[in-house]
Motif scaffolding. Structure first.
Motif, PDB file in Angstrom:
ATOM      1  N   LYS A 114     -66.507  40.441 -79.169  1.00  0.00           N
ATOM      2  CA  LYS A 114     -67.384  41.492 -79.692  1.00  0.00           C
ATOM      3  C   LYS A 114     -68.850  41.167 -79.446  1.00  0.00           C
ATOM      4  N   LYS A 115     -69.187  39.872 -79.480  1.00  0.00           N
ATOM      5  CA  LYS A 115     -70.571  39.438 -79.307  1.00  0.00           C
ATOM      6  C   LYS A 115     -71.022  39.534 -77.853  1.00  0.00           C
ATOM      7  N   ASN A 116     -70.082  39.363 -76.903  1.00  0.00           N
ATOM      8  CA  ASN A 116     -70.444  39.253 -75.485  1.00  0.00           C
ATOM      9  C   ASN A 116     -70.054  40.460 -74.634  1.00  0.00           C
ATOM     10  N   LEU A 117     -69.266  41.373 -75.188  1.00  0.00           N
ATOM     11  CA  LEU A 117     -68.801  42.522 -74.412  1.00  0.00           C
ATOM     12  C   LEU A 117     -69.318  43.819 -75.022  1.00  0.00           C
ATOM     13  N   PRO A 118     -69.580  44.838 -74.187  1.00  0.00           N
ATOM     14  CA  PRO A 118     -69.477  44.822 -72.717  1.00  0.00           C
ATOM     15  C   PRO A 118     -70.507  43.874 -72.095  1.00  0.00           C
ATOM     16  N   GLY A 119     -70.131  43.315 -70.957  1.00  0.00           N
ATOM     17  CA  GLY A 119     -71.035  42.389 -70.302  1.00  0.00           C
ATOM     18  C   GLY A 119     -70.416  41.752 -69.090  1.00  0.00           C
ATOM     19  N   ALA A 120     -71.193  40.883 -68.451  1.00  0.00           N
ATOM     20  CA  ALA A 120     -70.808  40.287 -67.166  1.00  0.00           C
ATOM     21  C   ALA A 120     -69.935  39.053 -67.366  1.00  0.00           C
ATOM     22  N   PHE A 121     -68.787  39.280 -68.037  1.00  0.00           N
ATOM     23  CA  PHE A 121     -67.871  38.184 -68.342  1.00  0.00           C
ATOM     24  C   PHE A 121     -66.438  38.547 -67.968  1.00  0.00           C
ATOM     25  N   THR A 122     -65.672  37.528 -67.607  1.00  0.00           N
ATOM     26  CA  THR A 122     -64.221  37.622 -67.537  1.00  0.00           C
ATOM     27  C   THR A 122     -63.679  36.598 -68.519  1.00  0.00           C
ATOM     28  N   PHE A 123     -62.944  37.078 -69.524  1.00  0.00           N
ATOM     29  CA  PHE A 123     -62.393  36.178 -70.530  1.00  0.00           C
ATOM     30  C   PHE A 123     -60.907  35.944 -70.250  1.00  0.00           C
ATOM     31  N   LEU A 124     -60.528  34.667 -70.158  1.00  0.00           N
ATOM     32  CA  LEU A 124     -59.127  34.295 -69.984  1.00  0.00           C
ATOM     33  C   LEU A 124     -58.480  34.179 -71.353  1.00  0.00           C
ATOM     34  N   LEU A 125     -57.404  34.946 -71.549  1.00  0.00           N
ATOM     35  CA  LEU A 125     -56.708  34.989 -72.831  1.00  0.00           C
ATOM     36  C   LEU A 125     -55.204  34.888 -72.597  1.00  0.00           C
ATOM     37  N   GLU A 126     -54.465  34.542 -73.647  1.00  0.00           N
ATOM     38  CA  GLU A 126     -53.013  34.505 -73.543  1.00  0.00           C
ATOM     39  C   GLU A 126     -52.488  35.923 -73.358  1.00  0.00           C
ATOM     40  N   ALA A 127     -51.615  36.093 -72.365  1.00  0.00           N
ATOM     41  CA  ALA A 127     -51.071  37.419 -72.079  1.00  0.00           C
ATOM     42  C   ALA A 127     -50.000  37.792 -73.096  1.00  0.00           C
ATOM     43  N   SER A 128     -49.977  39.063 -73.455  1.00  0.00           N
ATOM     44  CA  SER A 128     -48.923  39.552 -74.341  1.00  0.00           C
ATOM     45  C   SER A 128     -47.617  39.676 -73.562  1.00  0.00           C
ATOM     46  N   SER A 129     -46.539  39.908 -74.283  1.00  0.00           N
ATOM     47  CA  SER A 129     -45.232  40.055 -73.627  1.00  0.00           C
ATOM     48  C   SER A 129     -45.172  41.306 -72.767  1.00  0.00           C
ATOM     49  N   LYS A 130     -46.127  42.204 -72.957  1.00  0.00           N
ATOM     50  CA  LYS A 130     -46.164  43.453 -72.179  1.00  0.00           C
ATOM     51  C   LYS A 130     -46.550  43.206 -70.727  1.00  0.00           C
ATOM     52  N   VAL A 131     -47.395  42.185 -70.479  1.00  0.00           N
ATOM     53  CA  VAL A 131     -47.937  41.962 -69.135  1.00  0.00           C
ATOM     54  C   VAL A 131     -46.856  41.596 -68.116  1.00  0.00           C
ATOM     55  N   PRO A 132     -45.963  40.615 -68.394  1.00  0.00           N
ATOM     56  CA  PRO A 132     -44.917  40.310 -67.405  1.00  0.00           C
ATOM     57  C   PRO A 132     -44.015  41.501 -67.090  1.00  0.00           C
ATOM     58  N   LYS A 133     -43.772  42.340 -68.098  1.00  0.00           N
ATOM     59  CA  LYS A 133     -42.928  43.520 -67.867  1.00  0.00           C
ATOM     60  C   LYS A 133     -43.621  44.513 -66.950  1.00  0.00           C
ATOM     61  N   ILE A 134     -44.926  44.635 -67.090  1.00  0.00           N
ATOM     62  CA  ILE A 134     -45.681  45.569 -66.247  1.00  0.00           C
ATOM     63  C   ILE A 134     -45.735  45.080 -64.810  1.00  0.00           C
ATOM     64  N   LEU A 135     -46.061  43.787 -64.638  1.00  0.00           N
ATOM     65  CA  LEU A 135     -46.305  43.236 -63.303  1.00  0.00           C
ATOM     66  C   LEU A 135     -45.075  42.597 -62.678  1.00  0.00           C
ATOM     67  N   ASP A 136     -44.017  42.413 -63.470  1.00  0.00           N
ATOM     68  CA  ASP A 136     -42.801  41.755 -62.988  1.00  0.00           C
ATOM     69  C   ASP A 136     -43.090  40.340 -62.489  1.00  0.00           C
ATOM     70  N   VAL A 137     -44.025  39.676 -63.120  1.00  0.00           N
ATOM     71  CA  VAL A 137     -44.319  38.266 -62.844  1.00  0.00           C
ATOM     72  C   VAL A 137     -44.543  37.569 -64.182  1.00  0.00           C
ATOM     73  N   ASN A 138     -44.237  36.294 -64.227  1.00  0.00           N
ATOM     74  CA  ASN A 138     -44.350  35.554 -65.476  1.00  0.00           C
ATOM     75  C   ASN A 138     -45.764  35.028 -65.655  1.00  0.00           C
ATOM     76  N   LYS A 139     -46.639  35.890 -66.147  1.00  0.00           N
ATOM     77  CA  LYS A 139     -48.031  35.508 -66.363  1.00  0.00           C
ATOM     78  C   LYS A 139     -48.241  35.091 -67.816  1.00  0.00           C
ATOM     79  N   LYS A 140     -48.805  33.894 -67.997  1.00  0.00           N
ATOM     80  CA  LYS A 140     -49.068  33.394 -69.343  1.00  0.00           C
ATOM     81  C   LYS A 140     -50.493  33.694 -69.801  1.00  0.00           C
ATOM     82  N   THR A 141     -51.387  33.892 -68.843  1.00  0.00           N
ATOM     83  CA  THR A 141     -52.769  34.229 -69.186  1.00  0.00           C
ATOM     84  C   THR A 141     -53.205  35.459 -68.400  1.00  0.00           C
ATOM     85  N   VAL A 142     -54.253  36.091 -68.877  1.00  0.00           N
ATOM     86  CA  VAL A 142     -54.786  37.274 -68.202  1.00  0.00           C
ATOM     87  C   VAL A 142     -56.305  37.267 -68.320  1.00  0.00           C
TER      88      VAL A 142
END
Length: 228
Positions: A114-142
Protein backbone atom coordinates in the motif's frame (compact mmCIF):
# COMPACT_ATOMS: atom_id res chain seq x y z
CA UNK A 1 -0.62 -16.84 -53.54
CA UNK A 2 -2.97 -19.87 -53.48
CA UNK A 3 -5.56 -20.73 -56.12
CA UNK A 4 -8.63 -22.92 -55.86
CA UNK A 5 -10.52 -23.93 -59.03
CA UNK A 6 -14.11 -25.14 -58.97
CA UNK A 7 -15.95 -26.25 -62.07
CA UNK A 8 -19.62 -26.46 -62.95
CA UNK A 9 -21.53 -27.26 -66.08
CA UNK A 10 -21.04 -23.81 -67.60
CA UNK A 11 -17.55 -22.54 -66.72
CA UNK A 12 -14.72 -22.86 -64.18
CA UNK A 13 -14.76 -20.50 -61.21
CA UNK A 14 -11.40 -19.40 -59.79
CA UNK A 15 -11.00 -18.09 -56.23
CA UNK A 16 -7.71 -16.40 -55.33
CA UNK A 17 -6.35 -16.35 -51.76
CA UNK A 18 -3.39 -14.25 -50.63
CA UNK A 19 -1.29 -16.06 -47.99
CA UNK A 20 -0.07 -13.02 -46.09
CA UNK A 21 0.18 -11.98 -42.45
CA UNK A 22 -1.01 -8.56 -41.45
CA UNK A 23 1.47 -6.42 -39.51
CA UNK A 24 0.56 -5.29 -36.02
CA UNK A 25 -1.70 -2.31 -35.50
CA UNK A 26 0.02 0.82 -34.17
CA UNK A 27 -2.33 2.70 -31.84
CA UNK A 28 -1.36 6.08 -30.39
CA UNK A 29 -3.00 6.65 -26.99
CA UNK A 30 -2.64 9.73 -24.82
CA UNK A 31 -0.63 8.64 -21.75
CA UNK A 32 -2.45 10.90 -19.26
CA UNK A 33 -5.95 11.12 -20.74
CA UNK A 34 -6.41 7.88 -22.72
CA UNK A 35 -9.17 7.96 -25.30
CA UNK A 36 -11.93 5.54 -24.28
CA UNK A 37 -12.50 4.10 -27.76
CA UNK A 38 -8.80 3.36 -28.14
CA UNK A 39 -8.64 1.61 -24.77
CA UNK A 40 -11.69 -0.39 -25.86
CA UNK A 41 -9.88 -1.35 -29.07
CA UNK A 42 -6.85 -2.62 -27.12
CA UNK A 43 -9.10 -4.60 -24.78
CA UNK A 44 -10.83 -6.22 -27.74
CA UNK A 45 -7.44 -7.35 -29.07
CA UNK A 46 -6.63 -8.86 -25.67
CA UNK A 47 -10.01 -10.62 -25.43
CA UNK A 48 -9.44 -12.08 -28.89
CA UNK A 49 -6.21 -13.66 -27.63
CA UNK A 50 -3.88 -11.00 -29.00
CA UNK A 51 -0.42 -10.02 -27.82
CA UNK A 52 0.16 -6.31 -27.18
CA UNK A 53 3.05 -3.97 -26.47
CA UNK A 54 2.18 -1.16 -24.08
CA UNK A 55 3.77 1.63 -22.00
CA UNK A 56 4.27 1.55 -18.24
CA UNK A 57 5.76 3.88 -15.66
CA UNK A 58 9.20 2.38 -16.37
CA UNK A 59 9.79 0.76 -19.76
CA UNK A 60 7.55 -0.73 -22.45
CA UNK A 61 6.09 -4.15 -21.76
CA UNK A 62 4.77 -7.02 -23.86
CA UNK A 63 1.90 -9.09 -22.60
CA UNK A 64 -1.49 -10.74 -22.97
CA UNK A 65 -4.58 -11.73 -20.99
CA UNK A 66 -3.47 -14.01 -18.15
CA UNK A 67 -6.63 -16.09 -18.53
CA UNK A 68 -6.11 -16.90 -22.21
CA UNK A 69 -3.98 -20.08 -22.30
CA UNK A 70 -3.30 -19.95 -26.04
CA UNK A 71 -2.21 -16.32 -25.83
CA UNK A 72 0.17 -17.15 -22.96
CA UNK A 73 1.67 -20.01 -24.99
CA UNK A 74 2.15 -17.67 -27.93
CA UNK A 75 3.76 -15.05 -25.68
CA UNK A 76 6.22 -17.71 -24.48
CA UNK A 77 7.14 -18.50 -28.08
CA UNK A 78 7.71 -14.82 -28.90
CA UNK A 79 9.94 -14.45 -25.84
CA UNK A 80 11.60 -17.84 -26.46
CA UNK A 81 10.62 -19.08 -23.02
CA UNK A 82 9.62 -22.66 -22.19
CA UNK A 83 6.23 -22.66 -20.41
CA UNK A 84 7.74 -24.76 -17.61
CA UNK A 85 10.32 -22.01 -17.04
CA UNK A 86 7.73 -19.24 -17.08
CA UNK A 87 8.88 -16.40 -14.84
CA UNK A 88 6.82 -13.40 -15.87
CA UNK A 89 4.98 -10.73 -13.88
CA UNK A 90 1.31 -9.91 -13.52
CA UNK A 91 0.01 -6.39 -14.07
CA UNK A 92 -2.87 -5.71 -11.65
CA UNK A 93 -4.96 -2.57 -11.19
CA UNK A 94 -5.22 -2.38 -7.39
CA UNK A 95 -4.44 -4.20 -4.13
CA UNK A 96 -7.74 -6.09 -4.08
CA UNK A 97 -6.87 -7.47 -7.51
CA UNK A 98 -3.53 -8.75 -6.18
CA UNK A 99 -5.20 -10.80 -3.46
CA UNK A 100 -6.58 -13.29 -5.99
CA UNK A 101 -3.11 -14.37 -7.10
CA UNK A 102 -1.04 -14.38 -3.89
CA UNK A 103 -1.45 -16.25 -0.61
CA UNK A 104 -0.68 -15.39 2.98
CA UNK A 105 -0.60 -11.66 2.37
CA UNK A 106 0.02 -10.68 5.98
CA UNK A 107 -0.54 -7.22 7.43
CA UNK A 108 3.13 -6.04 7.19
CA UNK A 109 3.34 -7.07 3.52
CA UNK A 110 0.01 -5.43 2.75
CA UNK A 111 1.20 -2.20 4.35
CA UNK A 112 4.40 -2.28 2.28
CA UNK A 113 2.42 -2.77 -0.92
CA UNK A 114 0.00 0.00 0.00
CA UNK A 115 2.91 2.34 0.77
CA UNK A 116 4.78 1.71 -2.51
CA UNK A 117 2.04 1.03 -5.07
CA UNK A 118 1.14 2.17 -7.62
CA UNK A 119 4.77 2.62 -8.53
CA UNK A 120 7.87 1.39 -10.30
CA UNK A 121 8.12 -1.89 -8.40
CA UNK A 122 7.77 -5.60 -9.00
CA UNK A 123 6.99 -7.42 -5.76
CA UNK A 124 7.74 -11.14 -5.49
CA UNK A 125 5.08 -12.88 -3.41
CA UNK A 126 3.95 -16.44 -2.72
CA UNK A 127 1.59 -17.56 -5.47
CA UNK A 128 -1.91 -18.67 -4.58
CA UNK A 129 -3.19 -22.09 -5.60
CA UNK A 130 -5.03 -20.34 -8.45
CA UNK A 131 -1.82 -19.48 -10.34
CA UNK A 132 -0.64 -23.04 -11.21
CA UNK A 133 -4.15 -23.89 -12.41
CA UNK A 134 -4.21 -20.86 -14.69
CA UNK A 135 -0.72 -21.32 -16.15
CA UNK A 136 -0.49 -25.13 -15.87
CA UNK A 137 2.95 -24.77 -14.28
CA UNK A 138 3.99 -25.26 -10.68
CA UNK A 139 4.82 -21.69 -9.72
CA UNK A 140 5.53 -21.00 -6.05
CA UNK A 141 6.11 -17.27 -6.43
CA UNK A 142 4.70 -14.55 -8.65
CA UNK A 143 5.85 -11.06 -9.57
CA UNK A 144 3.16 -8.42 -9.08
CA UNK A 145 3.09 -4.92 -10.58
CA UNK A 146 0.68 -2.00 -10.28
CA UNK A 147 2.28 0.61 -12.58
CA UNK A 148 1.80 4.30 -11.91
CA UNK A 149 0.56 4.73 -15.47
CA UNK A 150 -3.00 5.21 -16.65
CA UNK A 151 -2.90 3.05 -19.79
CA UNK A 152 -1.97 -0.37 -18.31
CA UNK A 153 -4.11 0.11 -15.19
CA UNK A 154 -7.14 1.00 -17.32
CA UNK A 155 -6.50 -2.01 -19.55
CA UNK A 156 -6.47 -4.53 -16.70
CA UNK A 157 -9.35 -2.87 -14.86
CA UNK A 158 -11.63 -2.95 -17.89
CA UNK A 159 -10.38 -6.34 -19.12
CA UNK A 160 -11.14 -7.81 -15.71
CA UNK A 161 -7.98 -9.94 -15.71
CA UNK A 162 -4.29 -9.21 -15.11
CA UNK A 163 -1.84 -8.98 -17.98
CA UNK A 164 0.98 -11.49 -17.87
CA UNK A 165 3.96 -9.51 -19.01
CA UNK A 166 7.66 -9.03 -19.65
CA UNK A 167 9.79 -5.98 -20.43
CA UNK A 168 10.80 -5.03 -23.96
CA UNK A 169 14.56 -5.46 -24.15
CA UNK A 170 17.09 -4.41 -26.77
CA UNK A 171 19.83 -6.68 -28.14
CA UNK A 172 22.18 -3.70 -28.00
CA UNK A 173 24.76 -4.26 -25.25
CA UNK A 174 24.98 -0.53 -24.51
CA UNK A 175 21.28 0.36 -24.61
CA UNK A 176 19.41 -2.41 -22.83
CA UNK A 177 15.88 -1.08 -23.24
CA UNK A 178 14.20 0.42 -26.31
CA UNK A 179 12.44 3.70 -25.51
CA UNK A 180 11.03 4.86 -28.87
CA UNK A 181 7.58 3.40 -29.71
CA UNK A 182 8.22 3.64 -33.46
CA UNK A 183 11.39 1.60 -33.08
CA UNK A 184 9.57 -0.93 -30.91
CA UNK A 185 6.88 -1.21 -33.58
CA UNK A 186 9.45 -2.00 -36.27
CA UNK A 187 10.95 -4.71 -34.05
CA UNK A 188 7.63 -6.32 -33.11
CA UNK A 189 5.18 -5.57 -35.93
CA UNK A 190 5.40 -9.13 -37.28
CA UNK A 191 5.27 -10.77 -33.85
CA UNK A 192 2.42 -9.10 -31.96
CA UNK A 193 -1.07 -7.85 -32.77
CA UNK A 194 -1.02 -4.35 -31.35
CA UNK A 195 1.62 -1.81 -30.31
CA UNK A 196 0.36 1.05 -28.16
CA UNK A 197 2.28 4.28 -28.67
CA UNK A 198 2.10 6.06 -25.34
CA UNK A 199 5.11 8.26 -25.99
CA UNK A 200 8.81 7.84 -25.32
CA UNK A 201 9.49 5.73 -22.23
CA UNK A 202 12.30 5.74 -19.71
CA UNK A 203 15.13 3.21 -19.83
CA UNK A 204 15.23 2.09 -16.20
CA UNK A 205 13.24 -1.03 -15.21
CA UNK A 206 11.23 -1.53 -12.05
CA UNK A 207 12.81 -2.22 -8.67
CA UNK A 208 12.29 -5.88 -7.74
CA UNK A 209 11.55 -6.57 -4.06
CA UNK A 210 11.23 -10.09 -2.61
CA UNK A 211 8.53 -10.28 0.08
CA UNK A 212 8.66 -14.06 0.51
CA UNK A 213 11.29 -13.91 3.24
CA UNK A 214 11.13 -12.65 6.82
CA UNK A 215 12.42 -9.26 5.70
CA UNK A 216 12.05 -7.48 2.31
CA UNK A 217 15.04 -8.09 0.02
CA UNK A 218 15.82 -5.84 -2.94
CA UNK A 219 16.68 -8.20 -5.80
CA UNK A 220 17.20 -5.45 -8.37
CA UNK A 221 17.45 -1.74 -7.80
CA UNK A 222 15.54 0.02 -10.53
CA UNK A 223 13.52 3.19 -10.85
CA UNK A 224 11.53 2.78 -7.65
CA UNK A 225 12.98 3.89 -4.31
CA UNK A 226 11.67 1.27 -1.89
CA UNK A 227 10.23 2.53 1.37
CA UNK A 228 10.08 -0.19 4.04
Amino acid sequence: MLYRILTNAQMPVVFCYFATEMPAELLKIHPINPEGRKIARAIQVLRDGGIIVYPTDTIYGIGCDLMNRKAVERLCKILDIKPQKLDLSFICHDLSHISHYVKNLDTPSFKLLKKNLPGAFTFLLEASSKVPKILDVNKKTVGIRIPDHTIPTLLVEQLGNPLITSSIKNDDEIREYTTEPEEIYEDFKNKVDLVIDGGVSGNIPSTVVDLTQHEPIIIRQGLGNFSG
